[in-house]
Design a protein around this motif. Structure first.
Motif, PDB file in Angstrom:
ATOM      1  N   ALA A  21       0.826  -1.205   0.000  1.00 25.05           N
ATOM      2  CA  ALA A  21       0.000   0.000   0.000  1.00 25.05           C
ATOM      3  C   ALA A  21       0.864   1.260   0.000  1.00 25.05           C
ATOM      4  O   ALA A  21       0.569   2.237  -0.700  1.00 25.05           O
ATOM      5  CB  ALA A  21      -0.927   0.001   1.207  1.00 25.05           C
ATOM      6  N   ALA A  22       1.944   1.223   0.784  1.00 20.98           N
ATOM      7  CA  ALA A  22       2.847   2.375   0.822  1.00 20.98           C
ATOM      8  C   ALA A  22       3.519   2.591  -0.531  1.00 20.98           C
ATOM      9  O   ALA A  22       3.644   3.726  -1.005  1.00 20.98           O
ATOM     10  CB  ALA A  22       3.899   2.171   1.908  1.00 20.98           C
ATOM     11  N   GLY A  23       3.938   1.491  -1.168  1.00 22.41           N
ATOM     12  CA  GLY A  23       4.551   1.610  -2.496  1.00 22.41           C
ATOM     13  C   GLY A  23       3.579   2.147  -3.525  1.00 22.41           C
ATOM     14  O   GLY A  23       3.944   2.969  -4.381  1.00 22.41           O
ATOM     15  N   ALA A  24       2.320   1.683  -3.459  1.00 25.45           N
ATOM     16  CA  ALA A  24       1.301   2.180  -4.385  1.00 25.45           C
ATOM     17  C   ALA A  24       1.039   3.659  -4.154  1.00 25.45           C
ATOM     18  O   ALA A  24       0.811   4.417  -5.104  1.00 25.45           O
ATOM     19  CB  ALA A  24       0.007   1.377  -4.220  1.00 25.45           C
ATOM     20  N   MET A  25       1.089   4.073  -2.887  1.00 27.96           N
ATOM     21  CA  MET A  25       0.877   5.483  -2.572  1.00 27.96           C
ATOM     22  C   MET A  25       1.999   6.349  -3.120  1.00 27.96           C
ATOM     23  O   MET A  25       1.775   7.438  -3.650  1.00 27.96           O
ATOM     24  CB  MET A  25       0.769   5.665  -1.058  1.00 27.96           C
ATOM     25  N   VAL A  26       3.230   5.845  -3.014  1.00 28.51           N
ATOM     26  CA  VAL A  26       4.388   6.628  -3.448  1.00 28.51           C
ATOM     27  C   VAL A  26       4.457   6.726  -4.967  1.00 28.51           C
ATOM     28  O   VAL A  26       4.659   7.815  -5.528  1.00 28.51           O
ATOM     29  CB  VAL A  26       5.688   6.018  -2.885  1.00 28.51           C
ATOM     30  N   PHE A  27       4.304   5.593  -5.648  1.00 33.92           N
ATOM     31  CA  PHE A  27       4.532   5.553  -7.089  1.00 33.92           C
ATOM     32  C   PHE A  27       3.254   5.535  -7.928  1.00 33.92           C
ATOM     33  O   PHE A  27       3.320   5.734  -9.146  1.00 33.92           O
ATOM     34  CB  PHE A  27       5.373   4.322  -7.456  1.00 33.92           C
ATOM     35  N   GLY A  28       2.101   5.285  -7.289  1.00 29.68           N
ATOM     36  CA  GLY A  28       0.866   5.191  -8.058  1.00 29.68           C
ATOM     37  C   GLY A  28       0.511   6.458  -8.806  1.00 29.68           C
ATOM     38  O   GLY A  28      -0.015   6.413  -9.919  1.00 29.68           O
ATOM     39  N   GLY A  29       0.834   7.616  -8.220  1.00 29.59           N
ATOM     40  CA  GLY A  29       0.481   8.876  -8.857  1.00 29.59           C
ATOM     41  C   GLY A  29       1.239   9.159 -10.139  1.00 29.59           C
ATOM     42  O   GLY A  29       0.743   9.874 -11.011  1.00 29.59           O
ATOM     43  N   VAL A  30       2.455   8.608 -10.255  1.00 28.00           N
ATOM     44  CA  VAL A  30       3.277   8.912 -11.433  1.00 28.00           C
ATOM     45  C   VAL A  30       3.091   7.885 -12.541  1.00 28.00           C
ATOM     46  O   VAL A  30       3.541   8.116 -13.671  1.00 28.00           O
ATOM     47  CB  VAL A  30       4.771   8.995 -11.053  1.00 28.00           C
ATOM     48  N   VAL A  31       2.452   6.765 -12.243  1.00 29.52           N
ATOM     49  CA  VAL A  31       2.304   5.705 -13.241  1.00 29.52           C
ATOM     50  C   VAL A  31       1.623   6.188 -14.519  1.00 29.52           C
ATOM     51  O   VAL A  31       2.075   5.865 -15.627  1.00 29.52           O
ATOM     52  CB  VAL A  31       1.546   4.499 -12.631  1.00 29.52           C
ATOM     53  N   PRO A  32       0.514   6.973 -14.444  1.00 29.27           N
ATOM     54  CA  PRO A  32      -0.123   7.411 -15.692  1.00 29.27           C
ATOM     55  C   PRO A  32       0.780   8.251 -16.585  1.00 29.27           C
ATOM     56  O   PRO A  32       0.538   8.354 -17.792  1.00 29.27           O
ATOM     57  CB  PRO A  32      -1.318   8.246 -15.192  1.00 29.27           C
ATOM     58  N   TYR A  33       1.822   8.852 -16.027  1.00 31.55           N
ATOM     59  CA  TYR A  33       2.680   9.717 -16.820  1.00 31.55           C
ATOM     60  C   TYR A  33       3.772   8.952 -17.561  1.00 31.55           C
ATOM     61  O   TYR A  33       4.436   9.514 -18.429  1.00 31.55           O
ATOM     62  CB  TYR A  33       3.317  10.792 -15.930  1.00 31.55           C
ATOM     63  N   ILE A  34       3.967   7.692 -17.219  1.00 30.09           N
ATOM     64  CA  ILE A  34       5.003   6.904 -17.897  1.00 30.09           C
ATOM     65  C   ILE A  34       4.645   6.657 -19.356  1.00 30.09           C
ATOM     66  O   ILE A  34       5.438   6.976 -20.255  1.00 30.09           O
ATOM     67  CB  ILE A  34       5.254   5.583 -17.139  1.00 30.09           C
ATOM     68  N   PRO A  35       3.445   6.086 -19.665  1.00 28.72           N
ATOM     69  CA  PRO A  35       3.104   5.937 -21.088  1.00 28.72           C
ATOM     70  C   PRO A  35       2.956   7.271 -21.796  1.00 28.72           C
ATOM     71  O   PRO A  35       3.240   7.382 -22.990  1.00 28.72           O
ATOM     72  CB  PRO A  35       1.774   5.169 -21.044  1.00 28.72           C
TER      73      PRO A  35
END
Length: 271
Positions: A21-35
């Motif tokens: 959950a902590a990892g998803a919180m940290v990196f989840g917000g930037v995932v849409p910007y990768i593609p």
């Protein structure tokens, strides 16, 4: 088997879920910007992405980090802000390089006064002061200008925060501004779509993704009786998301202008 016999398994599982959950919180917000980043780089076209979204995210996350000094919240949220700032700077760097390479106008637009003689020969600057004209603000010719602006904003707000850190009213206001600014994240893209009379260049899948994410967060705030401003700002985010989805429907069924360039995904929202 005794109830306590499963504790050796449940405790590690709970720890793994907590880390996940902590990892998803940290990196989840930037995932849409990768593609989005990869597609802009592949097509060499950033037309469908509003860089003002980067501005909103930078301001929101800088304020959130400053708020942390007044009221310590969970460390994953702090790291999320740091990762998001780095991500937005990378997005700005790419978009600026592509936009300048595609522009025919070679006139230098800068955050600070241009002092290069070579630039003055190519295009003499009309102004010798900070370029805060709304027509040019956040539309500069070099990535370093954006970095200067971000450092200036961070320095000014950081100094003000240092002076007023003992004031609970200031700290609470700072936290509200951080949350409210993030709630307005979709507004630049909403306005961009309105200007273009089209949602071309914006990934509908990504819009649906962060709409569901905002809805989930808002319901979570309400059910867990989070501070009132969190729930209000969450509802604002959902309303902006719905407005953009309405644009997708209207502009697809009632096109306002002919399509003039190839579509490319450019979602502009963090989950």
């Amino acid at each position: 088997m005794e109830p306590g016999g499963l504790e050796w398994l449940l405790v590690p599982m709970q720890q793994l879920v907590s880390w996940g959950a902590a990892g998803a919180m940290v990196f989840g917000g930037v995932v849409p910007y990768i593609p989005q980043y990869r597609d802009i780089r592949r097509t060499q076209n950033a037309e469908g992405f509003s860089t003002y979204v980067c501005l909103v995210l930078l301001v929101a996350n800088i304020l959130r980090i400053l708020f942390w000094f007044g009221r310590r919240f969970e460390s994953p949220l702090l790291w999320q802000s740091i990762i998001m700032i780095i991500t937005m700077l990378l997005m700005l760097k790419l978009c600026t390089e592509i936009r300048v390479s595609n522009e025919l106008n070679v006139k230098r637009r800068s955050f600070a006064a241009a002092d290069s003689k070579d630039e003055e020969i190519k295009a003499p600057p009309k102004r010798s002061y900070l370029d805060f004209d709304l027509n040019y603000f956040w539309h500069w010719s070099k990535f370093t200008d954006y970095v200067q602006c971000v450092f200036t904003f961070t320095g000014v707000t950081g100094y003000i925060t240092y002076l007023w850190l003992d004031s609970s009213l200031f700290v609470e206001t700072l936290g509200f501004l951080a949350v409210f600014t993030e709630a307005m994240l979709g507004v630049p893209q909403l306005y961009r779509n309105y200007q273009n009379r089209s949602t071309e260049g914006m990934s509908i899948k990504m819009v649906l993704m962060w709409t569901s994410g905002d809805t989930f967060k808002t319901v979570y705030f309400i059910l867990n009786q989070a501070p009132f401003q969190f729930s209000i700002c969450g509802l604002l985010q959902v309303f902006v998301d719905i407005a953009i989805l309405l644009q997708v429907y209207l502009y697809s069924h009632y096109p306002q202008k002919p399509v003039s360039h190839a579509a490319h995904p450019a979602s502009t929202k963090a989950l």
